[in-house]
Write a protein that holds these residues in place. Sequence first.
Motif, PDB file in Angstrom:
ATOM      1  N   LEU A  92      43.528  44.628 -18.178  1.00  0.00           N
ATOM      2  CA  LEU A  92      42.998  44.422 -16.825  1.00  0.00           C
ATOM      3  C   LEU A  92      41.520  44.788 -16.757  1.00  0.00           C
ATOM      4  N   SER A  93      41.148  45.788 -17.545  1.00  0.00           N
ATOM      5  CA  SER A  93      39.767  46.243 -17.498  1.00  0.00           C
ATOM      6  C   SER A  93      38.863  45.448 -18.446  1.00  0.00           C
ATOM      7  N   ARG A  94      39.420  44.974 -19.581  1.00  0.00           N
ATOM      8  CA  ARG A  94      38.561  44.407 -20.616  1.00  0.00           C
ATOM      9  C   ARG A  94      38.503  42.883 -20.655  1.00  0.00           C
ATOM     10  N   PHE A  95      39.582  42.219 -20.314  1.00  0.00           N
ATOM     11  CA  PHE A  95      39.585  40.760 -20.451  1.00  0.00           C
ATOM     12  C   PHE A  95      39.571  40.100 -19.085  1.00  0.00           C
ATOM     13  N   ARG A  96      38.837  38.996 -19.008  1.00  0.00           N
ATOM     14  CA  ARG A  96      38.846  38.257 -17.754  1.00  0.00           C
ATOM     15  C   ARG A  96      40.034  37.314 -17.725  1.00  0.00           C
ATOM     16  N   SER A  97      40.703  37.303 -16.619  1.00  0.00           N
ATOM     17  CA  SER A  97      41.804  36.357 -16.486  1.00  0.00           C
ATOM     18  C   SER A  97      41.987  36.069 -15.005  1.00  0.00           C
ATOM     19  N   ASN A 156      40.369  51.852 -12.935  1.00  0.00           N
ATOM     20  CA  ASN A 156      39.052  52.234 -12.417  1.00  0.00           C
ATOM     21  C   ASN A 156      38.315  53.161 -13.376  1.00  0.00           C
ATOM     22  N   PHE A 157      39.047  54.108 -13.978  1.00  0.00           N
ATOM     23  CA  PHE A 157      38.403  55.008 -14.942  1.00  0.00           C
ATOM     24  C   PHE A 157      37.973  54.236 -16.191  1.00  0.00           C
ATOM     25  N   MET A 158      38.821  53.288 -16.598  1.00  0.00           N
ATOM     26  CA  MET A 158      38.521  52.539 -17.825  1.00  0.00           C
ATOM     27  C   MET A 158      37.295  51.650 -17.645  1.00  0.00           C
ATOM     28  N   ASP A 159      37.133  51.142 -16.429  1.00  0.00           N
ATOM     29  CA  ASP A 159      35.953  50.316 -16.149  1.00  0.00           C
ATOM     30  C   ASP A 159      34.664  51.092 -16.392  1.00  0.00           C
TER      31      ASP A 159
END
Lengths: 275, 288
Positions: A92-97, A156-159
């Motif tokens: 959810l944080s790294r790939f656009r989909s 949110n933290f991973m972002d």
Amino acid sequence: MPRKRTSRRLAADLSLLVVAVAFALPLAWVVLSSVDPHAGLRVRVPDGFTLGNFDAILTPDITYTPLLNSLILCGGGTALTVVCAALAAYPLSRFRSRLNRPFLLTILFATSLPITAIMVPVYALFVRVNLIDTLQGTIFFFAASQLPFAIWLMKNFMDGVPKELEEAAWTDGASSPQSLVRIVLPLMGPGLAVVTVFSFVMMWGNFFVPFMLLLSPDQMPASVSINDFFGNRGMVAYGQLAAFSVIYSTPVILLYVLVARRLGGGFALGGAVKG
Amino acid sequence: MRHHRPRITRALPLSPAVVLLLLFLAGPIAYCVYIAFTDLQLTGQAHASFVGFANFRHAFQDAEFRNAVWLTLVFTVLSSLIGQNTLGLALAALMKRASKPVRTLTGGVVITAWVLPEVVAGFLLYAFFRREGTLNALLEWLHLPRQNWLFTLPVLAVSFANVWRGTAFSMLVYSAALDEIPSEITEAAEVDGAGGWRRMWHITLPMIRRSIGTNLMLNTLQTLSVFGLIWVMTRGGPGNKSQTLPLFMYEQAFQNSMIGYATAVALLLLLVGSLFSVVYLRLLRTEV
């Protein structure tokens, strides 16, 4: 001007102190009563000091087994929540989909559903699928009910972890799972701690879920077994009840202090729920 | 080296969470929708039969259900909308002016009340409100009339308990919101001669209205699902004078063993919750 400011500060201090005293009275009761040999229901300075209340309750039946059950339930639930949330947050944080947004909206929607409402149907369902009165069933439900908020926080933290660091690792031949475990998660340590502690604290204090899903007395966590101080024994030993409350509450207060310190006194959840 | 992985592999880490959510959250909700339309009982028959909207019709004709709806409304308005929200804002505003030790002390006490397990909070407030408890001791000392709060005013007592337990959340949300207001704005208003209340009303409140909205939503949702606190303090009693919807639902399911009926009530509660949840999402919309 300075005098006006001083008097305003004084007024604010006084008002806050009044509120603090009002909030502290019930807390004072539990602390004072736990060491009071003749504890009653009102706040008072004990006429003696005793550890007898603690002595009386520190038995396998009253304290150790319920606390161990709490630890198994909340530890298991938290571990499951944190692992699933960390895994889920990564794509959810790294790939656009195109699916990210609807998924996140669903998750956010689920964070605010009143879980209390579905406990009766969950009970009925658990009876049907033979998960009633099992620790694993309760752990799974705990994890599922905590997951939406955990995923949301975790994402949110991973972002906040820059993607460049990870790309460097990929260039060196690391796979995505490797970069998640070796790079992203260590870099979001405080965030990970917040999610873990928050999930644990929520489960530790939860009464309704184990109250509904567990039946055998020997599986009850502290949140439910505390009820035994009332009812069946007739006279309530308030001193012992207070002592048990102190022991049962201490871990979550310590954990909270630990996390609040680590985040520089600030509190991340207040910010996190704002989006 | 570039990573061109198929989308399926990328989405794979989502699967444990999705499976858990489907089996243990979406599943029960779907099951809830199903049994709300049946006459499922706690014991006895193996098969429940479909009864259409009978449970819902029963609910709206049931005086006890209407009583629970009314009490839930009173409890929510008193403790969440008025109590937690206003007190939380007042504390946050006062803290900006207070000296540091007082700020730390008050914050610490209020947050401790919030971090305590629900049942412990229930016992503490039970002790506070009982006839022989601390509140009456205080009133006696002040020569004010005493009464048996948990019997005479049980809704007020549990609402106060919920304020005691839940105000910290509002306080934290509003502290964060107030910190974001640039000090130049309030100082400018001060120079222009606006007093404290006017600054609060015309500047501070409009600037933090989004935080107010989200805070009200979350407080309301939390308050709608309070069970343990009331259960410990009054069991919904005396009679059903503090029986909010969650306690009513529990009683229907386990004292009257009408799971179908209780679930219909649960579904209504869930629907109200979802409605609030959707409003909350819309408030956050720009940020997702």
